[in-house]
Design a protein around this motif. Sequence first.
Motif: not given
Length: 290
Positions: A136-137, A249
């Motif tokens: 994810p981010h 995210t």
Amino acid sequence: MSDPAAPAAHTRELWFPRDGMELRAIDSGPHAGEPVVLLHGFPQRTSSWDAVTPLLHADGLRTIALDQRGYCASARPRGRRSYRLEELVGDVLALLDHLGLASAHLVGHDWGAAVAWAAAGNHPERVRTLTAVSVPHPAAFLKAMLVSDQLLRSWYMGFFQLPFVPELLLNSPGAAPEKALAGMGMTPEMIARFRDEMVTDDAIRGGLGWYRALPFSSPRVVASRVGVPTTFVWSDDDPALGRGGAALTERYVDGDYRFVELSGVSHWIPEERPVELAEAISRRARGVAG
């Protein structure tokens, strides 16, 4: 018979300089196609995209798979700071410059996704679209460590900070590394490739350098929000990356966002579900809604 109107395909190995090193990439597919830069993760190299690239080529996309810093034999600097996230992003920008590309579609798996997130967040003018796979981010990942089971899932990141011991374990000829990788979902064929590309080619230390540089990466680079059109592909059977980061995210993406969840798939999405992944990449690159 091939379509005479189809764009000409090509495959070439290219080398480009950065900071006294030479990095390697595999440029393939229709030369006039939309360029898609592919960034691998740990402990893999460009071959991790082998099942995905022909599908992208068939859809008219050109792929450039980067053999990243620490993995490529001619680009293995010593020192933890050499593997800071901003340096890894700089390698991607140097690749685009070498190819004469103002921008490209960016795809990353595992650590490659972390680099892709940072590139898109800090250099949006160079990234047409982003497809992040599994990871994810970075800000969502850090938040998930506080509010979910992600910290427990990421125990190995602390282990990799130790000097020498992780190298000894991963380079050992015994069953321990194979058992650990099989537990992560790797097939015997993937494990054999790991032995050839990572152990035999002495790439383990360079790959571990990415983890060891984590304390030195700029918080600004890590946390930058992403404004380019983005697809995040995540699998629900990934032992390393839980749903917490995947759910968070979207909060860090200001551009058009699509979340693709693959059911019953381990961490190795490019090998396990190349068709679904190629479709997600192609749809994002071509701006197909939904």
